[in-house]
Design an enzyme around this catalytic site. Structure first.
Site, mmCIF file in Angstrom:
data_model
loop_
_atom_site.group_PDB
_atom_site.id
_atom_site.type_symbol
_atom_site.label_atom_id
_atom_site.label_comp_id
_atom_site.label_asym_id
_atom_site.label_seq_id
_atom_site.Cartn_x
_atom_site.Cartn_y
_atom_site.Cartn_z
ATOM 1 N N ASP A 91 0.828 -1.202 0.000
ATOM 2 C CA ASP A 91 0.000 0.000 0.000
ATOM 3 C C ASP A 91 0.870 1.263 0.000
ATOM 4 O O ASP A 91 1.823 1.361 0.781
ATOM 5 C CB ASP A 91 -0.900 -0.021 1.237
ATOM 6 C CG ASP A 91 -2.101 0.885 1.091
ATOM 7 O OD1 ASP A 91 -2.985 0.536 0.290
ATOM 8 O OD2 ASP A 91 -2.150 1.914 1.758
ATOM 9 N N GLU A 160 1.561 -0.151 -4.843
ATOM 10 C CA GLU A 160 0.661 0.962 -5.150
ATOM 11 C C GLU A 160 1.507 2.223 -5.164
ATOM 12 O O GLU A 160 2.219 2.515 -4.211
ATOM 13 C CB GLU A 160 -0.435 1.053 -4.097
ATOM 14 C CG GLU A 160 -1.482 2.105 -4.413
ATOM 15 C CD GLU A 160 -2.434 2.325 -3.263
ATOM 16 O OE1 GLU A 160 -3.565 2.767 -3.525
ATOM 17 O OE2 GLU A 160 -2.069 2.088 -2.099
#
Length: 472
Positions: A91, A160
């Site tokens: 993330d 990400e």
């Protein structure tokens, strides 16, 4: 929260601004805003200082400058890999390195040599230019590769990557640099939003979308690899966003056109749950239906606190762009709660099921050869069986029409041409497509798209196909 604890420097702690009472408005170390609304700083009375959180206050930013933090992260990753997992989706991994002055101060912090950005209409400045793809980004990722993945086989790393350009994607995913296998880039996902706010529309065309995709394709032509996606848990449903969910025919055909767009590019396609069914936005009409912190906070901040939007216009924005559109329960069947909870003991889910689950669900689509689901299976089979789809070079094709996207994939002596009318109206191609080549259709969302095109000179609404062209 104890300054004498061994973990005291594991987060970004800062004192209040000079001349301000700690914990009062304006005492935050700088003027950064959180992506989830409000200040990016949270005051801790126990410590008498603020900690940085670019997202929720329950998600404080780790201080990657501290070697002990990095060691703990790598130990955790190795713990999981030793138990047999196949890799990590990381993330916002490109936000781990901050830009500070030589004394370690952040922009806008008292005494810092770095100037903060002007505040926006919501009353804060963005941390992104100082936190995305920072000066030690490559160093940290390369260290992670060495400490966690060296000597292992059969793993995958995908990051990400907010703030990463297509050119930087080439460097980070180049195997020779030993960082990550793939990145999720976001420039293409903002073609219909203003740079200032995801909640504000701007005019766009399908040609704009392909321009962004082409930049990503061109950047990895020599080295690196691409992640291909149009849907995920942070985006609204693409069939509602860039397709047509107002009718059954429009939804099915546009969902297939968007799927063809995704899967025929070079890279690894990611299919988000329900995308393979053509699931749509939730079409919520009241704020109490939402669960997403970003959406709820954005409404309160923009409507109630600053008054920069009316309730009506902000609700329209949430209905179009809110993340909960992708977070309603998976639609397995037409039963109560769409089969998301056990049929013999149905329990109301945390967020409401989309009412259209009685028409859009896996049970109805899995055995239907004309369904969106079956179309996805055919696309995936093409990638598994056709080397051109898997590895062919990409070239954008000039269509002479900003509603029509076209590109080729070429490997050795074979070329596949993909053509997509990404609009709800008939469209006439020109440019390189003014004279269509002969060839063999590999997949299409209508019966005879090339024949119709040669007869009428137009593509029908949402019409899309991929064909292997005959050798010249």
């Amino acid at each position: 929260k104890d300054k004498d604890d061994p973990h005291a420097d594991w987060y970004w702690w800062r004192p209040a601004r000079p001349g301000h009472e700690p914990g009062t408005p304006g005492a935050e170390p700088n003027q950064w805003g959180s992506y989830f609304g409000g200040s990016a700083w949270e005051y801790s009375p126990e410590r008498g200082e603020y900690y940085l959180h670019q997202f929720s206050k329950k998600q404080p930013d780790l201080n990657w400058e501290n070697p002990a933090v990095r060691r703990a992260v790598y130990d955790m990753m190795n713990w999981w890999l030793d138990r047999g997992i196949d890799g990590f989706r990381m993330d916002v991994i490109t936000l781990i390195s901050k830009r500070t002055d030589p004394n370690g101060r952040l922009p806008g912090e008292a005494g810092s040599e770095l100037q903060d950005l002007p505040v926006g209409e919501e009353g804060y400045s963005s941390p992104n230019p100082f936190c995305a793809d920072g000066p030690r980004q490559d160093e940290f990722l390369a260290e992670m590769r060495r400490e966690v993945f060296d000597g292992r086989d059969g793993f995958l790393t995908v990051g990400e990557a907010p703030g990463i350009t297509a050119e930087r994607n080439e460097h980070i995913t180049d195997p020779a640099n030993g960082e990550l296998d793939m990145l999720f880039l976001f420039e293409h996902m903002g073609v219909d939003q203003t740079p200032e706010s995801k909640w504000d529309d701007k005019p766009w065309t399908p040609a704009d979308l392909e321009t962004k995709l082409a930049e990503q394709q061109d950047a990895i032509a020599r080295h690196g690899w691409a992640s291909l996606f149009l849907d995920n848990h942070d985006q609204p449903r693409v069939v509602s966003r860039w397709g047509d969910d107002t009718s059954k025919t429009g939804r099915i055909r546009s969902a297939k056109a968007l799927a063809l767009l995704l899967h025929m590019h070079r890279g690894t396609p990611y299919v988000y749950q329900g995308e393979e069914l053509g699931m749509t936005n939730a079409h919520f009409t009241s704020l109490d239906q939402y669960r997403d912190l970003e959406s709820i906070n954005a409404y309160h901040q923009r409507v109630e606190e600053t008054g920069i939007r009316t309730s009506e216009t902000m609700m329209r924005s949430l209905a179009r762009y809110g993340r909960d559109n992708a977070r309603t329960p998976m639609q397995w069947d037409d039963s109560t709660y769409a089969g998301f909870t056990m049929p013999d003991a149905p329990v109301e889910p945390w967020i409401a099921v989309n009412p259209n689950h009685t028409e859009i669900n896996a049970a109805d689509e899995t055995d239907d050869p004309d369904s969106v689901y079956s179309f996805h299976k055919r696309l995936i089979a093409l990638r598994h069986t056709d080397p051109v789809v898997a590895a062919g070079d990409y070239r954008r094709v000039e269509t002479g029409n900003d509603r029509i996207i076209a590109f080729t994939r070429t490997l050795d002596e074979r070329t596949i041409l993909t053509v997509i009318n990404l609009s709800p109206a008939q469209a006439a191609p020109a440019g390189e497509l003014e004279t269509m080549p002969d060839g063999t259709i590999l997949i299409a969302n209508t019966d005879d798209p090339v024949g119709n095109l040669k007869t009428t000179g137009t593509l029908g609404p949402w019409e899309a196909f991929a064909m292997e062209t005959d050798p010249e």
